[in-house]
Design a protein around this motif. Structure first.
Motif, PDB file in Angstrom:
ATOM      1  N   TYR A  47     -16.157   8.607  -4.702  1.00  0.00           N
ATOM      2  CA  TYR A  47     -15.321   7.911  -3.714  1.00  0.00           C
ATOM      3  C   TYR A  47     -14.196   7.127  -4.388  1.00  0.00           C
ATOM      4  CZ  TYR A  47     -19.083   9.282  -0.642  1.00  0.00           C
ATOM      5  OH  TYR A  47     -20.005  10.023   0.052  1.00  0.00           O
ATOM      6  N   GLY A  71     -10.433   7.960  -3.404  1.00  0.00           N
ATOM      7  CA  GLY A  71      -9.543   6.865  -3.014  1.00  0.00           C
ATOM      8  C   GLY A  71      -8.498   6.519  -4.042  1.00  0.00           C
ATOM      9  N   HIS A 127      -4.447  12.126  -7.495  1.00  0.00           N
ATOM     10  CA  HIS A 127      -3.416  11.539  -6.639  1.00  0.00           C
ATOM     11  C   HIS A 127      -2.220  12.483  -6.499  1.00  0.00           C
ATOM     12  CE1 HIS A 127      -0.605   7.893  -5.704  1.00  0.00           C
ATOM     13  NE2 HIS A 127      -1.020   8.506  -4.609  1.00  0.00           N
ATOM     14  N   GLU A 162      -3.069  15.228  -4.131  1.00  0.00           N
ATOM     15  CA  GLU A 162      -3.040  14.744  -2.750  1.00  0.00           C
ATOM     16  C   GLU A 162      -1.613  14.620  -2.215  1.00  0.00           C
ATOM     17  OE1 GLU A 162      -6.979  12.209  -1.693  1.00  0.00           O
ATOM     18  OE2 GLU A 162      -5.291  11.079  -2.503  1.00  0.00           O
ATOM     19  N   GLN A 195      -1.995  10.502   6.371  1.00  0.00           N
ATOM     20  CA  GLN A 195      -3.280  10.518   5.662  1.00  0.00           C
ATOM     21  C   GLN A 195      -3.176   9.677   4.388  1.00  0.00           C
ATOM     22  OE1 GLN A 195      -3.801  14.914   5.441  1.00  0.00           O
ATOM     23  NE2 GLN A 195      -5.921  14.511   6.014  1.00  0.00           N
ATOM     24  N   GLN A 196      -2.096   9.877   3.658  1.00  0.00           N
ATOM     25  CA  GLN A 196      -1.921   9.121   2.416  1.00  0.00           C
ATOM     26  C   GLN A 196      -1.782   7.628   2.677  1.00  0.00           C
ATOM     27  OE1 GLN A 196       0.741  11.085  -0.628  1.00  0.00           O
ATOM     28  NE2 GLN A 196       1.111  12.474   1.087  1.00  0.00           N
ATOM     29  N   LYS A 217      -5.269   6.262   3.671  1.00  0.00           N
ATOM     30  CA  LYS A 217      -6.154   6.294   2.516  1.00  0.00           C
ATOM     31  C   LYS A 217      -5.851   5.150   1.556  1.00  0.00           C
ATOM     32  CE  LYS A 217      -7.595   9.743   0.139  1.00  0.00           C
ATOM     33  NZ  LYS A 217      -6.895   9.172  -0.989  1.00  0.00           N
ATOM     34  N   SER A 218      -4.577   4.913   1.330  1.00  0.00           N
ATOM     35  CA  SER A 218      -4.180   3.859   0.401  1.00  0.00           C
ATOM     36  C   SER A 218      -4.721   2.503   0.841  1.00  0.00           C
ATOM     37  CB  SER A 218      -2.654   3.816   0.288  1.00  0.00           C
ATOM     38  OG  SER A 218      -2.250   2.763  -0.565  1.00  0.00           O
ATOM     39  N   SER A 251      -8.655   2.515   0.709  1.00  0.00           N
ATOM     40  CA  SER A 251      -9.120   2.576  -0.672  1.00  0.00           C
ATOM     41  C   SER A 251      -9.015   1.226  -1.359  1.00  0.00           C
ATOM     42  CB  SER A 251      -8.316   3.617  -1.450  1.00  0.00           C
ATOM     43  OG  SER A 251      -8.511   4.905  -0.917  1.00  0.00           O
ATOM     44  N   LEU A 286     -12.935   8.889   3.603  1.00  0.00           N
ATOM     45  CA  LEU A 286     -12.461   9.455   2.345  1.00  0.00           C
ATOM     46  C   LEU A 286     -12.956  10.883   2.157  1.00  0.00           C
ATOM     47  CD1 LEU A 286     -12.918   6.382  -0.044  1.00  0.00           C
ATOM     48  CD2 LEU A 286     -10.781   7.262   0.912  1.00  0.00           C
ATOM     49  N   SER A 317     -11.076  13.304   4.325  1.00  0.00           N
ATOM     50  CA  SER A 317      -9.683  13.498   3.908  1.00  0.00           C
ATOM     51  C   SER A 317      -9.535  14.531   2.797  1.00  0.00           C
ATOM     52  CB  SER A 317      -9.093  12.164   3.429  1.00  0.00           C
ATOM     53  OG  SER A 317      -9.624  11.799   2.162  1.00  0.00           O
ATOM     54  N   GLN A 318     -10.647  14.942   2.182  1.00  0.00           N
ATOM     55  CA  GLN A 318     -10.571  15.815   1.006  1.00  0.00           C
ATOM     56  C   GLN A 318     -10.666  17.306   1.334  1.00  0.00           C
ATOM     57  OE1 GLN A 318      -9.981  14.262  -2.260  1.00  0.00           O
ATOM     58  NE2 GLN A 318      -9.441  12.867  -0.591  1.00  0.00           N
TER      59      GLN A 318
END
Length: 398
Positions: free
Chosen positions: A76, A80, A282, A285, A293-294, A297-298, A301, A325, A328-329
């Motif tokens: 994770y 993240g 990163h 991504e 999404q980015q 996530k930021s 995270s 998280l 999102s992958q």
């Protein structure tokens, strides 16, 4: 029968003192346990067992928690791209939490009356251990001799000698804690705000001076192959990247941040694999996730890393963030190409079936295939409408 105490055992002076003090002074049967989160070889594990038994513990156990550590936490941190204060990959704070959980499980398993650890009263680890124990086994007493009696190093050594333990404890110039996700380095320079750690303070010395190429393959955000070699678990892929990148002295820095106990702290670290993997992940991504999404996530995270550092790993919100998280992958698969140099690395680019930088829809600054100039004119007119209204009405305001 004597009462049972589980001792978190590292083999250093503090936990060696605890082993003798708990048995000789307090009369406990001591069950020493070491949790390996990537910091010990098989030979070092055997040496720890020898030390523990020589100290008179009733039983010693080394728990290999490397895969559990990765599955429950490290992956994770990768998903993240977590770097505390944009610097530190949370090497120690992450592993202490997992170690505490394994110790608590063992205490419950053997029906322990108490758990002991060798933390002082000056750092974060005392909070991390205590908090996990209080949540997972609230009816088991916590004993912390070093913290409670504010013992000096000399007092601990004298006590051990008086109780027949003659092993010489050398005072190391630097305190080093090694784990799967990085190695912390503390010394005189980190106690002040001015100086950087010298070259010799870092455990991994530079061995490679010529550049070399590194290829990391991700599948759904997890590292599955390194330079074309596949691994059956990401732990071993991380170890391979650490081996390759640490030879260049990559991943060194000093983290400055706020401790749980309310003071500023400074700690050096080397985390070659963590540094390379996080930046490579990163980059992948950036190519495979949407803008929003980015952005989300930021934010999540940052909270995840902060709460992990602050010993709040067991809060249910952490499981909620992990679910986000993980989801999102789904498209974060592909290869990242890197060049390793002494003390640095270059991210060259990526290949992915999910790369959103597709020339089917246009090439930035070169060609537009999915829109016309008239489309852009209409779009910008609508987007600028609210700004025009604001500035026209308030044009006389300085």
């Amino acid at each position: 029968m004597n009462k049972k105490v589980i001792l978190a055992f590292s083999g250093g002076l503090d936990t060696s003192y605890c082993a003798k003090y708990l048995s000789e002074t307090l009369g406990y049967d001591v069950y020493a346990v070491t949790v390996n989160t990537g910091g010990f070889s098989k030979e070092e594990e055997k040496e720890l067992e020898r030390k523990a038994l020589n100290l008179g513990v009733k039983e010693y156990r080394c728990v290999d928690a490397q895969e559990d550590y990765y599955n429950s936490c490290v992956k994770y941190l990768i998903f993240g791209n977590v770097l505390k204060n944009n610097t530190y990959p949370l090497s120690v704070s992450a592993e202490r939490t997992i170690q505490a959980q394994e110790i608590a499980k063992y205490a419950i398993e053997v029906g322990a009356d108490a758990i002991a650890h060798g933390s002082t009263g000056a750092g974060n680890d005392q909070v991390r251990f205590d908090l996990i124990f209080q949540v997972m086994c609230p009816n088991i007493e916590i004993i912390t001799p070093i913290r409670d009696m504010a013992l000096s190093r000399e007092e601990e050594i004298e006590f051990l000698k008086n109780h027949g333990y003659e092993m010489e404890f050398q005072k190391a110039q630097y305190s080093v804690n090694k784990g799967l996700w990085g190695t912390s380095v503390g010394g005189k320079e980190t106690l002040t705000s001015r100086n950087y750690l010298p070259e010799e303070a870092f455990p991994s010395q530079v061995q490679e001076t010529q550049p070399s190429e590194l290829e990391i393959e991700f599948k759904n955000g997890e590292v599955v192959a390194v330079n074309g070699e596949s691994f059956n678990h990401s732990v071993y892929a991380i170890q391979k990247i650490e081996e390759l990148a640490s030879a260049y002295g990559i991943g060194r820095d000093i983290h400055v941040g706020d401790t749980i106990v309310g003071i500023k702290g400074r700690v050096g670290f080397e985390a070659a694999a963590a540094s390379v993997i996080i930046k490579a992940h990163h980059l992948l991504e950036k190519h495979t996730l949407s803008k929003y999404q980015q952005m989300m996530k930021s934010q999540l995270s940052d909270w995840y890393g902060n709460w992990l550092h602050e010993a709040l790993f067991l809060d249910p919100v952490m499981r909620n963030i992990e679910s986000f998280l993980m989801d999102s992958q789904k498209t974060v698969s592909g290869k990242v190409y890197i060049t390793l140099h002494p003390y640095r690395f270059i991210l060259n680019g990526i290949e992915s079936d999910h790369d959103l930088m597709s020339d089917k829809f246009g090439s930035y600054g070169e060609a537009n295939r999915a829109w016309t100039g008239e489309d852009v004119k209409g779009y910008t007119k609508i987007v600028s409408n609210s700004l025009n209204i604001y500035h026209q009405i308030n044009k006389n305001i300085n």
